[in-house]
Scaffold this motif. Sequence first.
Motif, short mmCIF file in Angstrom:
data_model
loop_
_atom_site.label_atom_id
_atom_site.label_comp_id
_atom_site.label_asym_id
_atom_site.label_seq_id
_atom_site.Cartn_x
_atom_site.Cartn_y
_atom_site.Cartn_z
N UNK A 178 0.79 -1.24 0.00
CA UNK A 178 0.00 0.00 0.00
C UNK A 178 0.82 1.29 0.00
N UNK A 179 2.10 1.21 0.38
CA UNK A 179 2.88 2.46 0.40
C UNK A 179 3.85 2.57 -0.78
N UNK A 280 10.77 -0.91 -7.12
CA UNK A 280 11.22 0.07 -6.11
C UNK A 280 10.30 0.05 -4.90
N UNK A 281 10.88 0.34 -3.74
CA UNK A 281 10.06 0.28 -2.51
C UNK A 281 9.06 1.43 -2.46
N UNK A 282 9.46 2.58 -2.98
CA UNK A 282 8.52 3.70 -2.96
C UNK A 282 8.76 4.65 -4.12
N UNK A 283 7.62 4.99 -4.77
CA UNK A 283 7.65 6.05 -5.78
C UNK A 283 6.90 7.21 -5.15
N UNK A 284 7.53 8.35 -5.04
CA UNK A 284 6.84 9.50 -4.45
C UNK A 284 6.72 10.59 -5.51
N UNK A 285 5.47 10.96 -5.82
CA UNK A 285 5.25 11.99 -6.85
C UNK A 285 4.88 13.31 -6.20
#
Length: 507
Positions: A178-179, A280-285
């Motif tokens: 979910x993250x 990837x563990x996290x994609x932050x837009x």
Amino acid sequence: MAKPFFVTTPIYYVTDAPHIGHAYTTVAADVLARWRRLHGDDVKFLTGTDEHGLKIQRAAEQHGVTPNEWADTTSQRYRDTWALLGISYDDFIRTTEPRHRIAVQEFLQRIYNAGDIELGTYEGEYCVPCEAYYNADELEAGNCPIHLRAVDHVVEENYFFRLSRYQQRLLDYYAAHPHAIEPESKRNEVLGFIRGGLRDFSMSRTSITWGVPLPWDEGHVTYVWFDALINYCTAAGLGADDESFARFWPADVQLIGKDILRFHAVFWPAMLMAAGLELPRKIFAHGWLLVGGEKMSKTSLNQIAPEALVEEFGVDGFRYHFMADQRFGPDGDFSYESMVTRYNSDLANNFGNLANRVLNMATNYCDALVPLGRANGPLVAASEAAVRNANSCMESLDFSGALSATWDLMSATNAYVEASEPWKLHKRSETEACAAVLGDCLETLRIATLLAQAVIPDATSELWRRLGFGDHISAQRFPDALVWGQLPAGNVLTKGDPLFPRKDVVA
Ligand code: MSP
């Protein structure tokens, strides 16, 4: 062995010079990298330039140079700007480097062998500035929805990546992680797009030569986005250094702007799945930095060069403003006036004044030495709260939240000085009480300096020195260094010029 932490920025097109929008993502990644280094992580911070494709080929033609020459010059402009802004990248990748060609070919061959690439004919609309295809229903009055300009109609025999096969796997993956895409609004946008159905997409070109040739069919070059996304794996060591690749891949955080969300949260994960690699563990837009309510663009003539602002506000002033001014997620409007106001209130008045005032008093009343005594008053709880809040904000990439937690601590220290009036204690010869109050203030100054280090590295290094430390502030390790009470008694304090000279507001 230290924990690996791999953070990336998008790689920037070498079409023209960097502006504050590009700097925004890069400074944020730098803050994260510095913050993780303070935790002792083995950080790999990657940035670089995206140099293939039609857009670059055309830019070079317009300037009468070869694509290579054009890419060399513009890529260097990015490096120069990052040097100016104190960007502490560990690797700067250029997609024209041999190591990247090797990784792209390795990656493509894996997907090809898995049967996820096949030959077909593409007919449709293409926007060169986006380097992206559009369906007819995505156009706005026949124009590209981002650039609002005419698109090219193209018919080409291409290889296609079978993205359609990955619809369910992507949905399952995101349900289990979910993250993996943040913020939540962007995650929902991606899920909506995937649920709407995924179409295979063309991943090669025969109409241009400026790119990486397909390993099984050298008459085709790789579509620029397909090539560009793989840069993250190239830098981790794909095809060249297995040990490094195993250590750093998958990336921990990939920072991107919202306009390239689909490429990173739909195409990229599917490509990785097809190649049998982890996601990837996290994609932050994050949102866009607007100027006068509009996205910066060459045609609107509203691009602001970082150099102009650095000249006026200094490197720390620049970095602080963009990290503090808006939440890292939604769009935000840049205004020069609010930059001046914020600089004066947060940096000149709050931080700078506090540092000067406390150091001056300690010099005058405590012989310029850190006193032995401490009041252990209200600032203990204030420091603990600041550390807690700043940490949890940084975990969720809420840079402005982390800064406001830190600046709350400075305000609390200023208020404590006002309330305890050390100058009166000194006048009444209550030497110990005076020293104890200043001891607490110096201690919070130490903690606030550490918390702000990743954002304003220069001023905090200087203040660290003025607090009498012989080592460099970046040698400190969290969380231990953030525990109250570690400023050594007897450290020799130094006064100095204001860390952030006030700015006059130009009418
Ligand atoms: N080359 C591609 C990215 C490939 S990554 C595998 C690209 N390059 S870009 O130079 O056009 O944009 C790079 C990044 O800068 C994007 O994340 C984009 O959102 C960001 N920004 C460009 N203008 C911006 C603002 N005005 N504000 C914030 N970010 C902006 O896309």
